[in-house]
Design a protein around this motif. Sequence first.
Motif, PDB file in Angstrom:
ATOM      1  N   TRP A  53      14.409   1.577  -6.037  1.00 29.40           N
ATOM      2  CA  TRP A  53      14.849   2.639  -6.934  1.00 29.40           C
ATOM      3  C   TRP A  53      13.825   2.959  -8.021  1.00 29.40           C
ATOM      4  CZ3 TRP A  53      17.975  -1.274  -5.098  1.00 29.40           C
ATOM      5  CH2 TRP A  53      18.988  -0.852  -4.212  1.00 29.40           C
ATOM      6  N   SER A  54      13.027   1.965  -8.419  1.00 26.22           N
ATOM      7  CA  SER A  54      12.037   2.218  -9.467  1.00 26.22           C
ATOM      8  C   SER A  54      10.931   1.170  -9.412  1.00 26.22           C
ATOM      9  CB  SER A  54      12.705   2.178 -10.847  1.00 26.22           C
ATOM     10  OG  SER A  54      11.733   2.248 -11.875  1.00 26.22           O
ATOM     11  N   HIS A  55       9.703   1.631  -9.553  1.00 28.41           N
ATOM     12  CA  HIS A  55       8.569   0.709  -9.608  1.00 28.41           C
ATOM     13  C   HIS A  55       8.437   0.035 -10.972  1.00 28.41           C
ATOM     14  CE1 HIS A  55       6.441   2.754  -5.968  1.00 28.41           C
ATOM     15  NE2 HIS A  55       7.425   1.957  -5.616  1.00 28.41           N
ATOM     16  N   LEU A  56       9.330   0.355 -11.882  1.00 27.89           N
ATOM     17  CA  LEU A  56       9.334  -0.340 -13.169  1.00 27.89           C
ATOM     18  C   LEU A  56       9.713  -1.812 -13.006  1.00 27.89           C
ATOM     19  CD1 LEU A  56      11.030   2.364 -15.443  1.00 27.89           C
ATOM     20  CD2 LEU A  56       8.603   1.746 -15.343  1.00 27.89           C
ATOM     21  N   TRP A  57      10.237  -2.168 -11.823  1.00 27.74           N
ATOM     22  CA  TRP A  57      10.571  -3.560 -11.534  1.00 27.74           C
ATOM     23  C   TRP A  57       9.321  -4.391 -11.210  1.00 27.74           C
ATOM     24  CZ3 TRP A  57      15.289  -5.882 -11.935  1.00 27.74           C
ATOM     25  CH2 TRP A  57      16.409  -5.064 -12.032  1.00 27.74           C
ATOM     26  N   LEU A  58       8.203  -3.729 -10.943  1.00 29.57           N
ATOM     27  CA  LEU A  58       6.998  -4.454 -10.494  1.00 29.57           C
ATOM     28  C   LEU A  58       6.535  -5.552 -11.460  1.00 29.57           C
ATOM     29  CD1 LEU A  58       4.791  -1.691  -8.844  1.00 29.57           C
ATOM     30  CD2 LEU A  58       5.678  -3.758  -7.755  1.00 29.57           C
ATOM     31  N   PRO A  59       6.512  -5.307 -12.780  1.00 30.75           N
ATOM     32  CA  PRO A  59       6.094  -6.400 -13.678  1.00 30.75           C
ATOM     33  C   PRO A  59       6.972  -7.638 -13.560  1.00 30.75           C
ATOM     34  CG  PRO A  59       6.032  -4.300 -14.832  1.00 30.75           C
ATOM     35  CD  PRO A  59       6.712  -4.050 -13.521  1.00 30.75           C
ATOM     36  N   ILE A  60       8.270  -7.441 -13.261  1.00 33.13           N
ATOM     37  CA  ILE A  60       9.157  -8.594 -13.105  1.00 33.13           C
ATOM     38  C   ILE A  60       8.837  -9.341 -11.819  1.00 33.13           C
ATOM     39  CG2 ILE A  60      11.574  -9.332 -12.922  1.00 33.13           C
ATOM     40  CD1 ILE A  60      12.335  -6.934 -14.613  1.00 33.13           C
ATOM     41  N   VAL A  61       8.405  -8.605 -10.784  1.00 32.61           N
ATOM     42  CA  VAL A  61       7.962  -9.261  -9.547  1.00 32.61           C
ATOM     43  C   VAL A  61       6.801 -10.201  -9.856  1.00 32.61           C
ATOM     44  CG1 VAL A  61       6.926  -8.916  -7.277  1.00 32.61           C
ATOM     45  CG2 VAL A  61       8.719  -7.363  -8.069  1.00 32.61           C
ATOM     46  N   ALA A  62       5.798  -9.669 -10.550  1.00 34.76           N
ATOM     47  CA  ALA A  62       4.610 -10.478 -10.876  1.00 34.76           C
ATOM     48  C   ALA A  62       4.970 -11.643 -11.786  1.00 34.76           C
ATOM     49  CB  ALA A  62       3.552  -9.596 -11.543  1.00 34.76           C
ATOM     50  N   LEU A  63       5.806 -11.378 -12.798  1.00 32.68           N
ATOM     51  CA  LEU A  63       6.195 -12.434 -13.738  1.00 32.68           C
ATOM     52  C   LEU A  63       7.004 -13.518 -13.022  1.00 32.68           C
ATOM     53  CD1 LEU A  63       6.365 -13.559 -16.610  1.00 32.68           C
ATOM     54  CD2 LEU A  63       8.413 -12.136 -16.954  1.00 32.68           C
ATOM     55  N   GLY A  64       7.950 -13.110 -12.178  1.00 36.00           N
ATOM     56  CA  GLY A  64       8.790 -14.072 -11.477  1.00 36.00           C
ATOM     57  C   GLY A  64       7.983 -14.965 -10.540  1.00 36.00           C
ATOM     58  N   ILE A  65       7.057 -14.379  -9.806  1.00 36.63           N
ATOM     59  CA  ILE A  65       6.231 -15.174  -8.895  1.00 36.63           C
ATOM     60  C   ILE A  65       5.309 -16.098  -9.683  1.00 36.63           C
ATOM     61  CG2 ILE A  65       4.402 -15.048  -7.137  1.00 36.63           C
ATOM     62  CD1 ILE A  65       5.725 -12.498  -6.099  1.00 36.63           C
ATOM     63  N   SER A  66       4.820 -15.637 -10.830  1.00 39.26           N
ATOM     64  CA  SER A  66       3.978 -16.482 -11.684  1.00 39.26           C
ATOM     65  C   SER A  66       4.778 -17.666 -12.232  1.00 39.26           C
ATOM     66  CB  SER A  66       3.400 -15.656 -12.839  1.00 39.26           C
ATOM     67  OG  SER A  66       2.590 -14.604 -12.350  1.00 39.26           O
ATOM     68  N   PHE A 114       8.282  -2.278   0.468  1.00 40.03           N
ATOM     69  CA  PHE A 114       6.894  -2.622   0.751  1.00 40.03           C
ATOM     70  C   PHE A 114       6.665  -3.258   2.120  1.00 40.03           C
ATOM     71  CE2 PHE A 114       7.280  -3.385  -4.020  1.00 40.03           C
ATOM     72  CZ  PHE A 114       7.024  -2.057  -4.302  1.00 40.03           C
ATOM     73  N   LEU A 115       7.720  -3.810   2.727  1.00 33.56           N
ATOM     74  CA  LEU A 115       7.636  -4.369   4.081  1.00 33.56           C
ATOM     75  C   LEU A 115       8.937  -4.071   4.797  1.00 33.56           C
ATOM     76  CD1 LEU A 115       6.118  -7.990   3.809  1.00 33.56           C
ATOM     77  CD2 LEU A 115       4.966  -5.931   4.625  1.00 33.56           C
ATOM     78  N   SER A 116       8.853  -3.830   6.093  1.00 29.83           N
ATOM     79  CA  SER A 116      10.081  -3.708   6.872  1.00 29.83           C
ATOM     80  C   SER A 116      10.656  -5.094   7.109  1.00 29.83           C
ATOM     81  CB  SER A 116       9.790  -3.024   8.214  1.00 29.83           C
ATOM     82  OG  SER A 116       9.062  -3.912   9.055  1.00 29.83           O
ATOM     83  N   LEU A 117      11.894  -5.139   7.531  1.00 32.12           N
ATOM     84  CA  LEU A 117      12.521  -6.432   7.804  1.00 32.12           C
ATOM     85  C   LEU A 117      11.823  -7.130   8.969  1.00 32.12           C
ATOM     86  CD1 LEU A 117      14.790  -8.171   6.720  1.00 32.12           C
ATOM     87  CD2 LEU A 117      16.337  -7.104   8.368  1.00 32.12           C
ATOM     88  N   VAL A 118      11.340  -6.353   9.943  1.00 29.94           N
ATOM     89  CA  VAL A 118      10.612  -6.940  11.082  1.00 29.94           C
ATOM     90  C   VAL A 118       9.364  -7.656  10.600  1.00 29.94           C
ATOM     91  CG1 VAL A 118       9.287  -6.414  13.168  1.00 29.94           C
ATOM     92  CG2 VAL A 118      11.486  -5.295  12.782  1.00 29.94           C
ATOM     93  N   ALA A 119       8.594  -6.994   9.745  1.00 29.93           N
ATOM     94  CA  ALA A 119       7.357  -7.591   9.231  1.00 29.93           C
ATOM     95  C   ALA A 119       7.663  -8.825   8.389  1.00 29.93           C
ATOM     96  CB  ALA A 119       6.583  -6.564   8.404  1.00 29.93           C
ATOM     97  N   SER A 164       2.432  -6.089  -3.412  1.00 30.88           N
ATOM     98  CA  SER A 164       3.492  -5.280  -4.025  1.00 30.88           C
ATOM     99  C   SER A 164       2.898  -4.179  -4.894  1.00 30.88           C
ATOM    100  CB  SER A 164       4.449  -6.159  -4.837  1.00 30.88           C
ATOM    101  OG  SER A 164       3.776  -6.803  -5.898  1.00 30.88           O
ATOM    102  N   TYR A 165       1.857  -4.493  -5.654  1.00 35.06           N
ATOM    103  CA  TYR A 165       1.224  -3.476  -6.494  1.00 35.06           C
ATOM    104  C   TYR A 165       0.435  -2.471  -5.656  1.00 35.06           C
ATOM    105  CZ  TYR A 165       2.415  -5.184 -11.124  1.00 35.06           C
ATOM    106  OH  TYR A 165       3.092  -5.522 -12.280  1.00 35.06           O
ATOM    107  N   LEU A 166      -0.290  -2.958  -4.649  1.00 30.44           N
ATOM    108  CA  LEU A 166      -1.064  -2.046  -3.793  1.00 30.44           C
ATOM    109  C   LEU A 166      -0.136  -1.118  -3.021  1.00 30.44           C
ATOM    110  CD1 LEU A 166      -3.788  -1.167  -2.623  1.00 30.44           C
ATOM    111  CD2 LEU A 166      -3.535  -2.961  -0.888  1.00 30.44           C
ATOM    112  N   ALA A 167       0.942  -1.661  -2.481  1.00 32.60           N
ATOM    113  CA  ALA A 167       1.880  -0.838  -1.722  1.00 32.60           C
ATOM    114  C   ALA A 167       2.529   0.212  -2.622  1.00 32.60           C
ATOM    115  CB  ALA A 167       2.947  -1.728  -1.085  1.00 32.60           C
ATOM    116  N   ALA A 168       2.835  -0.160  -3.860  1.00 30.00           N
ATOM    117  CA  ALA A 168       3.407   0.809  -4.798  1.00 30.00           C
ATOM    118  C   ALA A 168       2.393   1.914  -5.102  1.00 30.00           C
ATOM    119  CB  ALA A 168       3.831   0.104  -6.076  1.00 30.00           C
ATOM    120  N   PHE A 169       1.135   1.512  -5.296  1.00 33.23           N
ATOM    121  CA  PHE A 169       0.083   2.498  -5.583  1.00 33.23           C
ATOM    122  C   PHE A 169      -0.118   3.446  -4.409  1.00 33.23           C
ATOM    123  CE2 PHE A 169      -4.441   3.691  -5.298  1.00 33.23           C
ATOM    124  CZ  PHE A 169      -4.573   4.398  -6.490  1.00 33.23           C
TER     125      PHE A 169
END
Length: 234
Positions: A53-66, A114-119, A164-169
């Motif tokens: 729904w929004s790429h504003l979630w991306l920083p939380i992706v990076a923060l959570g994985i970190s 960013f990825l299909s379920l198959v991938a 995740s960032y490249l796919a969003a870009f």
Amino acid sequence: MNRKNSSFLAHSEQKLIQWILPRIPARTTSLHLTGFGMVGSFAAAVALIGCNWSHLWLPIVALGISINWFGDSLDGALARFRNEERPRFGFLVDHTCDLFSTIMLIVAFGFSPFLSLVAALSVLLCYLLFSSYTYIRAAAHHVHQMSYLGLGGTEFRILMIGWSYLAAFLEVRQPLVNGLSGLDIGILALAAIAVVALATKAIGDARDVAFEENMGLGGAPELAQDDVGTAVAL
């Protein structure tokens, strides 16, 4: 059990970990760090799905994985640093949490744009295969292999954040399930290469174990080849 980490970033990562360890508050335990890492992976998984729904979630992706890296990489290191190791308990809790955290993140990618379920499931299959072989190798060699082909947990996390960032870009929007896209085919091809590489590694390890066991029994080195043939056939 010996730990073997030959990943690209292993040396730099260990230097960073050794710098952080003395600075962790005394009241923080290794179990706290394990739980902290789990919270990070859960936050990243939710954020990945939120990216539909929004790429504003991306920083939380990076923060959570970190955060997941911080908790996972420092929990055991903290116990060793403080001489508070509980090998069996620590191994059980740490690797169980790692398993659930990584599965949660990979499946969340499958429900992200960013990825299909198959991938995602192809990546998950490779992860579970390599994890299983890690434990098989630990039992046979008493070595905990922490990386393959120069890639370990840290490199894998960096790849997740980077993709995740490249796919969003690139405005990638993979359908959940709708045939195979070019990206799916590329990931399936990489997965096949990884499986072949692991099979090659397994055959080499079987050869080494057969040789060592044969020598331990006082047999001639030449007989190890027969043992390997039997092991591979099985």
